[in-house]
Design an enzyme around this catalytic site. Structure first.
Site, PDB file in Angstrom:
ATOM      1  N   SER A 155       0.860  -1.189   0.000  1.00  0.00           N
ATOM      2  CA  SER A 155       0.000   0.000   0.000  1.00  0.00           C
ATOM      3  C   SER A 155       0.891   1.233   0.000  1.00  0.00           C
ATOM      4  CB  SER A 155      -0.890   0.026   1.247  1.00  0.00           C
ATOM      5  OG  SER A 155      -1.514   1.299   1.374  1.00  0.00           O
ATOM      6  N   TYR A 168      -0.931  -0.377  10.322  1.00  0.00           N
ATOM      7  CA  TYR A 168      -1.230  -0.836   8.963  1.00  0.00           C
ATOM      8  C   TYR A 168      -0.091  -0.443   8.018  1.00  0.00           C
ATOM      9  CZ  TYR A 168      -3.526  -1.178   4.398  1.00  0.00           C
ATOM     10  OH  TYR A 168      -3.831  -1.478   3.095  1.00  0.00           O
TER      11      TYR A 168
END
Ligand code: NAP
Length: 277
Positions: A155, A168
């Site tokens: 990501s 995350y």
């Protein structure tokens, strides 16, 4: 509980001898389901992995009917060691599988001090440990065969602590580093490793962090994301960032990082650390 299902016919088995099967984690919805659709259209047999069997069965039935490919379903919670081990065994033993798409991942809402220790540990287990174990399970076999591919879904959050998704993002920084390192090790052995770094993409993940994706800007549709990721895949790109307009910015970041490498080899601390208290 683990369920392994199979949708295929005997005549389709010959397909697997020429085109590698693709094992996709997190294939019940979102980016993983879109990968399943694309690889099925390209004629690859599939192994779908996730927890929601009903969704995978519906997807498998449709893709089998539309494309005639064989599709296995493995129900597994990848945060559970025994269930993860079943997928690892499949990757080690099934020589038809030539491509792993390490896509399963999730996110949780809240700031670090709001997130429970158990929740962040589960996030790390899924986004990093499971991905790592699956790559480790298949890599020796692919290296021995001198071909194959590992696609890891990271990501852009892994590049930007400023985005405020600390744990995350840390898991996704791990995914990028792992992919870059594995590429250095495995590319000379004929194995392609790709890191795909999506930004905001319209999937259910946003519901899991308590956000309404319709209130966000710059949201990419999942089909556009996966189509772009596959352009990168076909070009054997090492890092694919579909929303980044200027690839030169990524190249400049890598060049800046690499320019520092010789400067780490020093016997003495840098001048600024030589003051004695
Ligand atoms: N959407 C975005 O904006 C975005 C941006 C950057 C990166 N990504 C990354 O893209 C990947 C896919 O995300 P997505 O957006 O498609 O999310 P999603 O729509 O929430 O799908 C996640 C997939 O992972 C599976 N999964 C979740 N927990 C699991 C577990 N414990 N064991 C096995 N499978 C599990 C889910 O299936 P079950 O619930 O059936 O298990 C589902 O198939 C993730 O790695 C995510 O971090 C997404």
């Amino acid at each position: 509980m683990m369920i392994v299902m199979n949708i295929e016919s005997i005549s389709e088995k010959s397909n697997a001898m020429t085109i590698p099967s693709v094992l996709i984690t997190g294939a019940s919805t979102g980016i993983g389901a879109a990968y399943a659709e694309r690889f099925a259209r390209r004629g690859h047999d599939l192994v779908l992995v996730a927890r929601d069997t009903a969704r995978m069965e519906a997807l498998a039935a449709r893709l089998h009917q539309e494309n005639g490919v064989a599709i296995d379903i493995i129900q597994a919670d990848l945060t559970q060691a025994a269930e993860l081990a079943t997928v690892e065994t499949r990757l080690r033993d099934d020589a038809r599988i030539g491509i792993l798409v390490n896509n399963a991942g999730t996110a949780i809402g809240g700031s670090f001090i709001e997130q429970s220790t158990d929740d962040v540990a589960r996030l790390v287990a899924l986004n990093t440990t499971a991905l790592l174990r699956l790559a480790s399970a298949i890599a020796p076999r692919l290296a021995a065969a001198g071909e194959g591919a590992i696609v890891n879904i990271g990501s852009v959050v892994g590049l930007a602590p400023e985005f405020g998704m600390t744990v995350y993002g840390a898991t996704k920084a791990f995914v990028l580093f792992l992919s870059q390192g594995l590429s250095l090790e495995l590319a000379p052995k004929g194995v392609y490793v790709q890191a795909v770094l999506p930004a905001t993409t319209r999937t259910e993940i946003w519901g899991h962090v308590g956000a309404d994706v319709n209130t966000l800007s710059g949201v990419m549709e999942v089909d556009d994301l996966v189509n772009a990721a596959l352009v990168g895949f076909d070009r054997r790109e090492l890092v694919t960032i579909p929303p980044l307009p200027d690839a030169g910015q990524w190249d400049a970041l890598q060049a800046a990082r690499q320019a520092m490498l010789p400067n780490y080899r020093n016997e003495h601390p840098a001048e600024r650390y030589r003051t004695v208290a």
